[in-house]
Design an enzyme around this catalytic site. Structure first.
Site, PDB file in Angstrom:
ATOM      1  N   HIS A 127     -10.338  12.152  -2.938  1.00  0.00           N
ATOM      2  CA  HIS A 127      -9.972  11.233  -2.700  1.00  0.00           C
ATOM      3  C   HIS A 127     -10.398  10.369  -1.763  1.00  0.00           C
ATOM      4  O   HIS A 127      -9.826   9.225  -0.466  1.00  0.00           O
ATOM      5  CB  HIS A 127      -9.012  12.174  -2.393  1.00  0.00           C
ATOM      6  CG  HIS A 127      -7.924  12.075  -3.468  1.00  0.00           C
ATOM      7  ND1 HIS A 127      -6.757  11.043  -4.105  1.00  0.00           N
ATOM      8  CD2 HIS A 127      -7.161  13.367  -4.502  1.00  0.00           C
ATOM      9  CE1 HIS A 127      -6.116  11.336  -5.131  1.00  0.00           C
ATOM     10  NE2 HIS A 127      -6.681  13.233  -5.183  1.00  0.00           N
TER      11      HIS A 127
ATOM     12  N   LYS B  77       1.744   0.525   3.782  1.00  0.00           N
ATOM     13  CA  LYS B  77       0.987   2.288   3.239  1.00  0.00           C
ATOM     14  C   LYS B  77       0.538   2.685   4.863  1.00  0.00           C
ATOM     15  O   LYS B  77       1.423   2.218   5.732  1.00  0.00           O
ATOM     16  CB  LYS B  77       0.050   1.161   2.960  1.00  0.00           C
ATOM     17  CG  LYS B  77      -0.894   0.570   3.649  1.00  0.00           C
ATOM     18  CD  LYS B  77      -2.722   0.148   3.010  1.00  0.00           C
ATOM     19  CE  LYS B  77      -2.093  -1.011   1.404  1.00  0.00           C
ATOM     20  NZ  LYS B  77      -2.942  -0.614   0.670  1.00  0.00           N
ATOM     21  N   ARG B  78      -0.228   3.722   4.111  1.00  0.00           N
ATOM     22  CA  ARG B  78      -0.133   4.187   5.656  1.00  0.00           C
ATOM     23  C   ARG B  78      -1.496   3.490   6.860  1.00  0.00           C
ATOM     24  O   ARG B  78      -1.396   2.686   6.369  1.00  0.00           O
ATOM     25  CB  ARG B  78      -1.413   5.517   5.175  1.00  0.00           C
ATOM     26  CG  ARG B  78      -1.519   6.659   6.727  1.00  0.00           C
ATOM     27  CD  ARG B  78      -2.160   7.731   5.942  1.00  0.00           C
ATOM     28  NE  ARG B  78      -3.119   7.548   4.851  1.00  0.00           N
ATOM     29  CZ  ARG B  78      -4.421   7.623   5.287  1.00  0.00           C
ATOM     30  NH1 ARG B  78      -4.822   7.181   6.636  1.00  0.00           N
ATOM     31  NH2 ARG B  78      -5.550   7.314   4.742  1.00  0.00           N
TER      32      ARG B  78
ATOM     33  N   LYS C 293      -7.811   0.172   6.570  1.00  0.00           N
ATOM     34  CA  LYS C 293      -6.395  -0.350   5.839  1.00  0.00           C
ATOM     35  C   LYS C 293      -6.272  -1.730   5.977  1.00  0.00           C
ATOM     36  O   LYS C 293      -5.768  -2.863   5.308  1.00  0.00           O
ATOM     37  CB  LYS C 293      -5.254   0.558   5.623  1.00  0.00           C
ATOM     38  CG  LYS C 293      -5.601   2.199   4.325  1.00  0.00           C
ATOM     39  CD  LYS C 293      -4.088   2.610   4.870  1.00  0.00           C
ATOM     40  CE  LYS C 293      -4.559   3.935   4.363  1.00  0.00           C
ATOM     41  NZ  LYS C 293      -4.689   3.538   2.580  1.00  0.00           N
TER      42      LYS C 293
ATOM     43  N   THR D 149      -2.642   3.169  -4.398  1.00  0.00           N
ATOM     44  CA  THR D 149      -2.083   3.365  -5.632  1.00  0.00           C
ATOM     45  C   THR D 149      -1.207   2.173  -5.094  1.00  0.00           C
ATOM     46  O   THR D 149      -0.421   1.533  -6.302  1.00  0.00           O
ATOM     47  CB  THR D 149      -1.155   4.857  -6.207  1.00  0.00           C
ATOM     48  OG1 THR D 149      -1.224   5.291  -5.003  1.00  0.00           O
ATOM     49  CG2 THR D 149      -2.332   5.538  -6.347  1.00  0.00           C
TER      50      THR D 149
ATOM     51  N   LYS E 222       1.783  -0.454  -8.084  1.00  0.00           N
ATOM     52  CA  LYS E 222       2.963  -0.689  -7.502  1.00  0.00           C
ATOM     53  C   LYS E 222       3.256  -2.244  -7.461  1.00  0.00           C
ATOM     54  O   LYS E 222       4.436  -2.279  -7.895  1.00  0.00           O
ATOM     55  CB  LYS E 222       3.541   0.236  -6.783  1.00  0.00           C
ATOM     56  CG  LYS E 222       3.317   2.025  -7.106  1.00  0.00           C
ATOM     57  CD  LYS E 222       3.401   2.352  -5.622  1.00  0.00           C
ATOM     58  CE  LYS E 222       3.493   3.840  -5.898  1.00  0.00           C
ATOM     59  NZ  LYS E 222       2.292   4.143  -4.328  1.00  0.00           N
TER      60      LYS E 222
END
Length: 813
Positions: free
Chosen positions: A355, A543-544, A549, A651, A655
């Site tokens: 991952h 998100k985290r 990110k 992901t 969504k």
């Protein structure tokens, strides 16, 4: 069970009296939730038993999905949806004077995961059951989740997430199926009947108690199982004592140490004890899960050599990699297989999903720690490494550099990703770009060694959870125009393309989005006492919190936008509401400082009457599945802005896309495949490509200081991080953020992508001014999103990796 509304109402009232001794007039929302849970459990109980009996009778090959996380979210609404009685129950409750949504709010979000890894596992379980595939989850029943996040004076504060405080109506404790897990001790070796025999003595023993949660197949009578393991004191060496030797307190310490194994998701591993506990958790999961699988296999009365034909064991990232040596241990020490037989079985049974491309996420464990905690397991890993390196020596003629790169044990570290690759028959990435990076860069040497083992399976999401349940109005509208076939065949949503310019349909999509935005605006007002404009662009990054990110890039742009508005209050911009939700790991100081920065900017912006009609910033605390279900349907813009080449798949991007948000993003992870379908017209791309990032990293030519000096916008926002003014007061600064970008070479290219990111936001501003064109883009995103359903992904896993077939269960009437 109930098949119509009147039957449901009677059963509900009867259960309310028998379980709680209350009439309808006295029932609370919590009571409604509890009774609905009991009714659902009763309804699926027979199907659950029938599924297990069918699996045994057919001797079907089953997949066991090992994951340290299962972020399953609240179960009530999703279970009602999968049973096909959601509207029936909603209407029945309304007639009894209750609101189903209020009852759903009484359910705690299960604290069984952190982010995308755990949510993917949950979506996969949903899709396995929906497609009548024999597949089950294997995880840990954490007493406390990651943590409950509170924002205090802009800072993240972590509180215990005791999600089990009021129990869990969905689980069944299987005390009779407990297994023993052993830690520590000494390995005694002897020879019996010409074979080496290994026996562990002086070990610490604990019980692993399984708690089973039904995973209900949508539209079918199949019910699979999520089995979660809880640790309890077992046959430990320490016994209670009535003497004065301190044994009683030793026993209490032992009891406490056992409980800690299943107490917290991801304990702090900055110190030795925390690292040891993490390793203990991983072995606890692997050993308990494997013992349970082999107990089920033994009931088939087949030779152990047929295990790979009946069980596919899948490890979700490196956390459960100890499955490999533990299976070897059981096969050799308990089933009396030779090394060669055990390895042949193991290597045909285990498959592995990678991952990440981040080296920090490729787990390594100190040899000394594994040797101390798991002495027999270490012996097996050591022998495995010895044999593997011998093969490499023969293959590569003593190329020590290559052998060092591939070795399972190197120096004083055990490389879990290397062990996972060597011990698995399949290794898959989770997006086309990610898999290519693995093959060509991160795992190139292994790909050259085992090219046949590597494959791609792009991630997916459950459209039942993330569209049908989270956005029911949009789901009903889709069914009205293209029929209901998309519910079981989500790729049929492509039929929406021909309605993208249909005035009536476009207007109804607009109405659905506005209602979702109004609901979110009410939630924000109730929670934070901040009023946000539902006609503004809802720009969401949820998100985290991690540097790659790039929430930081987002907040620097917000600072720049605010600076523009202060310099030119009459600037013509589309009103914008920036919404964030994210948790940072407790020990991740930089990420926590970014959260503080977001909240500082929010406080400055939201207090400024001059910009109140053009810009708002909101940080919603304690990100969870249930919060995501509120945010995602309301979003206009989806921020997927990770540094290219760093996000394996993502992901959240799927969504948001499925709910009609338009993506601003880099060509990273699954964004690449989204772009291949949507093109420039329906996404807002910016920034470096993955190959450019890699080139800069290799040649070292990127200088954040150069950008700082030549781009006045960058200089202004960076200086504002450390100089008192709009965002920074005396005694408070964001020096760590400033340092990470300018003095530590801007590892994630925030400044390099800044100009391109600002330009992409200008394109968003322009596009939003044309509502019909914006909605056309939104509809085209929804239409193409069916490809990213986890149903599609799981079909690929089932045929391409696991070799499992659907059970033929009796269909529900």
């Amino acid at each position: 069970m109930f098949d119509n509304k009147e039957c449901f109402k009677e059963m509900f009232k009867k259960e309310l009296v028998s379980q709680l001794g209350k009439p309808v007039s006295q029932a609370t929302d919590a009571d409604v939730y509890s009774i609905l849970g009991i009714l659902i459990r009763e309804r699926v109980g027979e199907d659950w038993a029938n599924t297990n009996q069918k699996l045994k009778a057919d001797k079907a090959r089953q997949v066991y999905y090992f994951s340290m996380e299962f972020l399953i979210g609240r179960q009530l609404g999703n279970n009602l949806l999968n049973l096909g009685v959601l509207e029936l129950v909603r209407d029945g409750l309304r007639e009894l004077g209750f609101d189903l949504e209020a009852a759903e709010e009484e359910e705690s979000d299960p604290g069984l995961g952190n982010g995308g890894l755990g949510r993917l596992a949950a979506c996969f379980l949903d899709s396995l059951a929906a497609q009548q595939l024999p597949g089950h989850g294997c995880g840990i029943r954490y007493r406390y989740g990651l943590f409950e996040q509170k924002i205090v004076d802009g800072h993240q504060v972590e509180l215990p997430d005791y999600w089990l405080q009021r129990g869990n109506v969905w689980e069944v404790c299987r005390e009779d199926k407990k297994v023993e897990v052993r830690f520590g001790g000494e390995v005694h070796m002897s020879e019996r009947d010409g074979q080496l025999h290994f026996e562990l003595a002086g070990f610490e023993s604990i019980w692993a108690i399984p708690y089973d949660i039904p995973v209900i197949g949508s539209g079918s009578s199949q019910v699979n199982t999520l089995r979660l393991w809880s640790a309890r004191p077992g046959k430990g060496p320490i016994k209670p004592s009535t003497g004065n030797d301190g044994s009683y307190y030793n026993y209490l310490n032992y009891y406490r140490s056992v409980e800690s194994v299943s107490e917290f998701l991801y304990p702090d591993d900055s110190e030795f004890e925390g690292k040891l506990l993490r390793l203990k958790q991983q072995y606890f999961l692997c050993s308990a899960g494997l013992q349970s699988i082999l107990r089920t296999f033994d009931k088939l009365e087949l030779p152990i050599t047929l295990l790979p034909d009946k069980a596919a064991i899948h490890i979700n990232d490196t956390h459960p990699t100890l499955v490999i040596p533990e299976l070897m241990r059981i096969l050799m020490d308990e089933k009396r297989c030779s090394w060669e037989e055990a390895w042949h079985i193991t290597n045909r049974t285990v498959s592995y999903t990678n991952h990440t491309t981040l080296s920090e996420a490729l787990e390594k464990w100190p040899v000394a720690m594994v040797k101390q905690l798991l002495p027999r397991i270490y012996m097996i890993i050591e022998e495995l490494n010895k044999r593997f390196c011998a093969e490499l020596l023969e293959r590569y003629s003593g190329d020590q550099n290559r052998i060092s790169q591939l070795a399972i044990i190197y120096g004083d570290q055990i490389r879990m990703a290397n062990l996972a690759i060597v011990g698995s028959y399949s290794i898959n990435g989770v997006a086309a770009l990610h898999t290519e990076i693995l093959k060509k860069r991160e795992m190139k040497a292994f790909y050259e060694l085992y090219p046949e083992r590597f494959n791609n399976k792009t991630n997916g999401i459950s459209h039942r959870r993330w569209l049908m349940h989270a956005n029911p109005d949009l789901s009903r509208l889709i069914t009205e125009v293209i029929g209901s076939r998309w519910i079981t065949q989500p790729q049929e949503m492509i039929g929406l393309i021909k309605y993208a310019e249909d005035r009536s349909f476009v207007e109804r999509v607009r109405e659905v989005k506005r209602e979702n935005k109004l609901r979110l605006a009410k939630y924000v007002r109730d929670k934070l006492h901040i009023s946000i404009d539902p006609d503004s662009i809802f720009d969401v990054q949820a998100k985290r919190l991690h540097a790659y990110k790039r929430q930081l890039l987002n907040v620097l742009h917000m600072m720049h936008l605010y600076n523009q508005l202060k310099d030119n209050p009459s600037a013509d911009i589309a009103p914008r509401t920036f919404l964030f939700s994210a948790k940072a790991a407790p020990g991740y100081y930089l990420a926590k400082n970014i959260i503080k920065l977001i909240n500082t900017v929010a406080d400055t912006v939201n207090r400024d009457q001059m910009v109140r009609d053009k810009m708002k910033v909101v940080f919603l605390e304690n990100y969870s599945v249930s919060l995501a279900e509120k945010l995602i349907p309301a979003a206009d813009v989806s921020e997927q802005i990770s540094t290219a080449g760093k996000e394996a798949s993502g992901t959240g991007n799927m969504k948001f896309m499925m709910n009609g948000a338009l993506t601003i993003g880099t060509l990273d992870g699954a964004n690449v495949e989204m772009y291949d379908m949507l093109g420039d017209d329906n996404m807002f791309l910016f920034g470096l490509r993955a190959e450019q990032v890699m080139e800069y990293n290799q040649n070292g030519e990127y200088s954040p200081w150069h950008i700082y000096h030549v781009d006045s916008r960058v200089k202004e926002v960076m200086d504002q991080l450390i100089h008192p003014g709009r965002f920074c007061s005396e005694g408070q600064d964001f020096e760590s953020i400033y340092q990470s970008v300018l003095h530590h070479q801007d590892e994630f290219f925030v400044l390099k992508d800044f100009a391109s990111y600002v330009e992409a936001h200008l394109r968003i501003d322009l596009a939003y001014r044309n509502p019909n064109d914006w909605l056309k883009k939104s509809i085209l995103n929804i239409a193409h999103s069916g490809k990213f359903s986890s149903d599609h992904t799981i079909k690929q896993y089932a045929s391409g990796i696991w070799n499992i077939e659907p059970l033929i269960m009796q269909e529900k009437k």
